[in-house]
Scaffold this motif. Structure first.
Motif, PDB file in Angstrom:
ATOM      1  N   ILE A 138      45.424  42.182  38.047  1.00 48.92           N
ATOM      2  CA  ILE A 138      44.717  40.995  38.510  1.00 48.92           C
ATOM      3  C   ILE A 138      43.764  41.405  39.624  1.00 48.92           C
ATOM      4  O   ILE A 138      44.181  42.016  40.605  1.00 48.92           O
ATOM      5  CB  ILE A 138      45.685  39.918  39.044  1.00 48.92           C
ATOM      6  N   LEU A 139      42.487  41.078  39.468  1.00 42.23           N
ATOM      7  CA  LEU A 139      41.506  41.287  40.534  1.00 42.23           C
ATOM      8  C   LEU A 139      41.288  39.943  41.206  1.00 42.23           C
ATOM      9  O   LEU A 139      40.840  38.976  40.564  1.00 42.23           O
ATOM     10  CB  LEU A 139      40.186  41.816  39.976  1.00 42.23           C
ATOM     11  N   THR A 140      41.600  39.861  42.490  1.00 36.66           N
ATOM     12  CA  THR A 140      41.579  38.580  43.158  1.00 36.66           C
ATOM     13  C   THR A 140      41.111  38.705  44.602  1.00 36.66           C
ATOM     14  O   THR A 140      40.636  39.767  45.024  1.00 36.66           O
ATOM     15  CB  THR A 140      42.980  37.930  43.083  1.00 36.66           C
ATOM     16  N   CYS A 141      41.249  37.626  45.358  1.00 36.52           N
ATOM     17  CA  CYS A 141      40.805  37.575  46.751  1.00 36.52           C
ATOM     18  C   CYS A 141      42.012  37.610  47.683  1.00 36.52           C
ATOM     19  O   CYS A 141      43.159  37.479  47.249  1.00 36.52           O
ATOM     20  CB  CYS A 141      40.001  36.296  46.989  1.00 36.52           C
ATOM     21  N   GLU A 142      41.741  37.750  48.966  1.00 32.66           N
ATOM     22  CA  GLU A 142      42.813  37.781  49.967  1.00 32.66           C
ATOM     23  C   GLU A 142      43.651  36.500  49.928  1.00 32.66           C
ATOM     24  O   GLU A 142      44.865  36.538  50.101  1.00 32.66           O
ATOM     25  CB  GLU A 142      42.219  37.942  51.375  1.00 32.66           C
ATOM     26  N   ALA A 143      43.002  35.368  49.676  1.00 24.92           N
ATOM     27  CA  ALA A 143      43.698  34.081  49.715  1.00 24.92           C
ATOM     28  C   ALA A 143      44.800  33.969  48.661  1.00 24.92           C
ATOM     29  O   ALA A 143      45.800  33.279  48.871  1.00 24.92           O
ATOM     30  CB  ALA A 143      42.695  32.943  49.541  1.00 24.92           C
ATOM     31  N   ALA A 147      50.606  34.850  47.107  1.00 27.29           N
ATOM     32  CA  ALA A 147      51.172  34.124  45.964  1.00 27.29           C
ATOM     33  C   ALA A 147      51.352  35.046  44.767  1.00 27.29           C
ATOM     34  O   ALA A 147      52.378  34.992  44.070  1.00 27.29           O
ATOM     35  CB  ALA A 147      50.271  32.947  45.599  1.00 27.29           C
ATOM     36  N   LEU A 148      50.387  35.922  44.542  1.00 25.09           N
ATOM     37  CA  LEU A 148      50.483  36.854  43.410  1.00 25.09           C
ATOM     38  C   LEU A 148      51.562  37.909  43.644  1.00 25.09           C
ATOM     39  O   LEU A 148      52.268  38.297  42.708  1.00 25.09           O
ATOM     40  CB  LEU A 148      49.128  37.520  43.170  1.00 25.09           C
ATOM     41  N   GLN A 149      51.688  38.368  44.857  1.00 24.55           N
ATOM     42  CA  GLN A 149      52.730  39.350  45.170  1.00 24.55           C
ATOM     43  C   GLN A 149      54.103  38.775  44.840  1.00 24.55           C
ATOM     44  O   GLN A 149      54.964  39.476  44.287  1.00 24.55           O
ATOM     45  CB  GLN A 149      52.666  39.750  46.649  1.00 24.55           C
ATOM     46  N   ARG A 150      54.313  37.508  45.166  1.00 19.28           N
ATOM     47  CA  ARG A 150      55.610  36.877  44.873  1.00 19.28           C
ATOM     48  C   ARG A 150      55.807  36.688  43.376  1.00 19.28           C
ATOM     49  O   ARG A 150      56.882  36.982  42.842  1.00 19.28           O
ATOM     50  CB  ARG A 150      55.698  35.527  45.589  1.00 19.28           C
ATOM     51  N   ARG A 151      54.784  36.219  42.699  1.00 19.62           N
ATOM     52  CA  ARG A 151      54.908  35.911  41.271  1.00 19.62           C
ATOM     53  C   ARG A 151      55.015  37.156  40.406  1.00 19.62           C
ATOM     54  O   ARG A 151      55.642  37.132  39.344  1.00 19.62           O
ATOM     55  CB  ARG A 151      53.706  35.071  40.815  1.00 19.62           C
ATOM     56  N   ASN A 154      58.282  41.527  40.189  1.00 19.30           N
ATOM     57  CA  ASN A 154      59.139  42.246  39.240  1.00 19.30           C
ATOM     58  C   ASN A 154      58.482  42.438  37.872  1.00 19.30           C
ATOM     59  O   ASN A 154      59.169  42.601  36.865  1.00 19.30           O
ATOM     60  CB  ASN A 154      60.462  41.486  39.075  1.00 19.30           C
ATOM     61  N   SER A 155      57.169  42.408  37.848  1.00 16.55           N
ATOM     62  CA  SER A 155      56.448  42.580  36.584  1.00 16.55           C
ATOM     63  C   SER A 155      55.644  43.879  36.615  1.00 16.55           C
ATOM     64  O   SER A 155      55.399  44.436  37.686  1.00 16.55           O
ATOM     65  CB  SER A 155      55.502  41.397  36.355  1.00 16.55           C
ATOM     66  N   PRO A 156      55.205  44.356  35.447  1.00 17.39           N
ATOM     67  CA  PRO A 156      54.378  45.576  35.407  1.00 17.39           C
ATOM     68  C   PRO A 156      52.912  45.331  35.758  1.00 17.39           C
ATOM     69  O   PRO A 156      52.113  46.269  35.787  1.00 17.39           O
ATOM     70  CB  PRO A 156      54.514  46.029  33.950  1.00 17.39           C
ATOM     71  N   VAL A 157      52.551  44.095  36.038  1.00 18.43           N
ATOM     72  CA  VAL A 157      51.156  43.739  36.311  1.00 18.43           C
ATOM     73  C   VAL A 157      50.718  44.254  37.676  1.00 18.43           C
ATOM     74  O   VAL A 157      51.447  44.125  38.662  1.00 18.43           O
ATOM     75  CB  VAL A 157      50.962  42.204  36.251  1.00 18.43           C
ATOM     76  N   GLY A 158      49.516  44.826  37.731  1.00 16.43           N
ATOM     77  CA  GLY A 158      48.967  45.310  38.985  1.00 16.43           C
ATOM     78  C   GLY A 158      48.187  44.229  39.718  1.00 16.43           C
ATOM     79  O   GLY A 158      47.865  43.182  39.145  1.00 16.43           O
ATOM     80  N   ILE A 159      47.889  44.481  40.989  1.00 14.80           N
ATOM     81  CA  ILE A 159      47.106  43.548  41.807  1.00 14.80           C
ATOM     82  C   ILE A 159      46.041  44.326  42.579  1.00 14.80           C
ATOM     83  O   ILE A 159      46.361  45.300  43.266  1.00 14.80           O
ATOM     84  CB  ILE A 159      47.987  42.774  42.809  1.00 14.80           C
ATOM     85  N   CYS A 160      44.794  43.892  42.452  1.00 13.40           N
ATOM     86  CA  CYS A 160      43.696  44.465  43.231  1.00 13.40           C
ATOM     87  C   CYS A 160      43.021  43.354  44.024  1.00 13.40           C
ATOM     88  O   CYS A 160      42.866  42.235  43.522  1.00 13.40           O
ATOM     89  CB  CYS A 160      42.659  45.122  42.317  1.00 13.40           C
ATOM     90  N   ILE A 161      42.614  43.669  45.245  1.00 14.56           N
ATOM     91  CA  ILE A 161      41.957  42.697  46.109  1.00 14.56           C
ATOM     92  C   ILE A 161      40.495  43.070  46.290  1.00 14.56           C
ATOM     93  O   ILE A 161      40.177  44.210  46.637  1.00 14.56           O
ATOM     94  CB  ILE A 161      42.642  42.630  47.487  1.00 14.56           C
ATOM     95  N   ILE A 168      37.183  47.260  46.712  1.00 13.28           N
ATOM     96  CA  ILE A 168      38.357  46.904  45.914  1.00 13.28           C
ATOM     97  C   ILE A 168      39.555  47.708  46.401  1.00 13.28           C
ATOM     98  O   ILE A 168      39.516  48.937  46.434  1.00 13.28           O
ATOM     99  CB  ILE A 168      38.107  47.169  44.415  1.00 13.28           C
ATOM    100  N   ARG A 169      40.593  46.982  46.789  1.00 10.04           N
ATOM    101  CA  ARG A 169      41.809  47.613  47.306  1.00 10.04           C
ATOM    102  C   ARG A 169      42.974  47.342  46.349  1.00 10.04           C
ATOM    103  O   ARG A 169      43.274  46.197  46.055  1.00 10.04           O
ATOM    104  CB  ARG A 169      42.137  47.046  48.689  1.00 10.04           C
ATOM    105  N   GLU A 170      43.598  48.409  45.868  1.00 11.02           N
ATOM    106  CA  GLU A 170      44.748  48.243  44.966  1.00 11.02           C
ATOM    107  C   GLU A 170      46.017  48.027  45.778  1.00 11.02           C
ATOM    108  O   GLU A 170      46.432  48.893  46.540  1.00 11.02           O
ATOM    109  CB  GLU A 170      44.902  49.465  44.060  1.00 11.02           C
ATOM    110  N   GLU A 171      46.636  46.868  45.608  1.00  8.91           N
ATOM    111  CA  GLU A 171      47.855  46.548  46.341  1.00  8.91           C
ATOM    112  C   GLU A 171      49.113  46.816  45.519  1.00  8.91           C
ATOM    113  O   GLU A 171      50.172  47.081  46.073  1.00  8.91           O
ATOM    114  CB  GLU A 171      47.842  45.078  46.776  1.00  8.91           C
ATOM    115  N   LYS A 172      48.968  46.730  44.209  1.00  7.83           N
ATOM    116  CA  LYS A 172      50.114  46.971  43.325  1.00  7.83           C
ATOM    117  C   LYS A 172      49.610  47.676  42.080  1.00  7.83           C
ATOM    118  O   LYS A 172      48.730  47.171  41.382  1.00  7.83           O
ATOM    119  CB  LYS A 172      50.792  45.651  42.962  1.00  7.83           C
TER     120      LYS A 172
END
Length: 289
Positions: A138-143, A147-151, A154-161, A168-172
């Motif tokens: 998921i590429l998203t914003c700080e806001a 919420a995405l970290q919580r949701r 426990n999933s294989p989905v990554g998170i980028c801010i 672009i900062r990869e958080e997960k």
């Protein structure tokens, strides 16, 4: 930002507006944006004017185009190379459309959730993507980050801010997840010549059936291929879709990289756009938004 302003900015950075500029050397939406967002346009060429309008987009209205153009510039052109990596957009997978897909040796879907989006359909979108692609981020914003970290904890989905500075900062980090791969879904993504090539490779010939039965017969054969093998063939076929003239494309300004990449430009289109970007005079607007 007002609705009128957001509508205008959404219209400026579209393939329709780009095509108007290339074919007619003029666009109402573009001229209106200059009048609205550029304090002093005198003596500036169109390349400079587009850059100033894009700065407004970056500062005040980070819409989907801003996200897509940033990820293409930062990842396809910054981390990878368009000679070895293919980018796709708006790929229909199941009942969802993948915003951005990068394919080199592997493939990854980037689902974009801007400041202007909610997260209501996220779970169903992720479910659909995993039927055809084994990595999702998921590429998203700080806001939306907490919420995405919580949701997605426990999933294989990554998170980028996408930060306020435009980096672009990869958080997960996304994990490979192939359990939900579905050959029927993959087949529906493929174009006719793509699935025909795979079938001929594995079965030596195409189905000898009526035109009415042909698609169903091809899908039946594709679904007989081992899932891991079918997935590799599927990704290889998608990777071949990205065909651009690298030398001409490298001359395109940052702000228009995404639009041009997905506009199917021919040599003459590049020439016309290059000429337009160098021009310092804009034809007077005949109708305003």
């Amino acid at each position: 930002m007002s609705t009128d302003n957001s509508i205008l900015l959404n219209r400026v950075f579209t393939r329709n507006t780009l095509r108007e500029i290339v074919e007619s050397n003029y666009s109402d939406a573009y001229v209106t944006a200059i009048r609205r967002y550029v304090a002093n346009s005198y003596g500036k060429d169109n390349k400079q004017l587009i850059s100033e309008i894009y700065t407004v987009l970056k500062r005040e209205y980070r819409n989907e185009y801003y996200y897509k153009n940033t990820i293409l510039n930062k990842l396809l052109l910054g981390v990878h190379k368009p000679t070895t990596t293919t980018a796709l957009t708006e790929v229909s997978i199941g009942k969802s459309k993948a915003d951005f897909v990068l394919i080199n040796g592997r493939a990854i879907v980037y689902e974009i959730k801007t400041e202007l989006d909610n997260l209501d359909r996220l779970e169903s979108q992720i479910t659909n993507y995993y039927k055809a692609i084994t990595r999702v981020s998921i590429l998203t914003c700080e806001a939306h980050s907490d919420a995405l970290q919580r949701r997605l904890e426990n999933s294989p989905v990554g998170i980028c801010i996408l930060t306020k500075k435009g980096t672009i900062r990869e958080e997960k980090k996304p994990q490979e997840y192939a359990d939900k791969l579905n050959k029927d879904t993959m087949f529906r993504v493929l174009r006719k010549q793509e699935y025909e090539g795979i079938i001929e490779k594995h079965f030596g010939a195409l189905p000898d059936v009526s035109q009415f039965e042909y698609y169903k017969a091809c899908k039946h054969l594709f679904c007989q291929i081992d899932t891991c093998v079918a997935y590799k063939e599927f990704i290889a076929a998608l990777k071949k879709r990205g065909q651009i003239d690298i030398e001409l494309y490298n001359q395109i300004p940052y702000e228009l990289k995404f639009l041009v990449y997905f506009s199917g430009f021919k040599t003459d289109d590049y020439r016309k756009l290059h000429s337009f970007l160098q021009q310092k005079e804009v034809i007077p607007c005949t109708s305003l938004i």
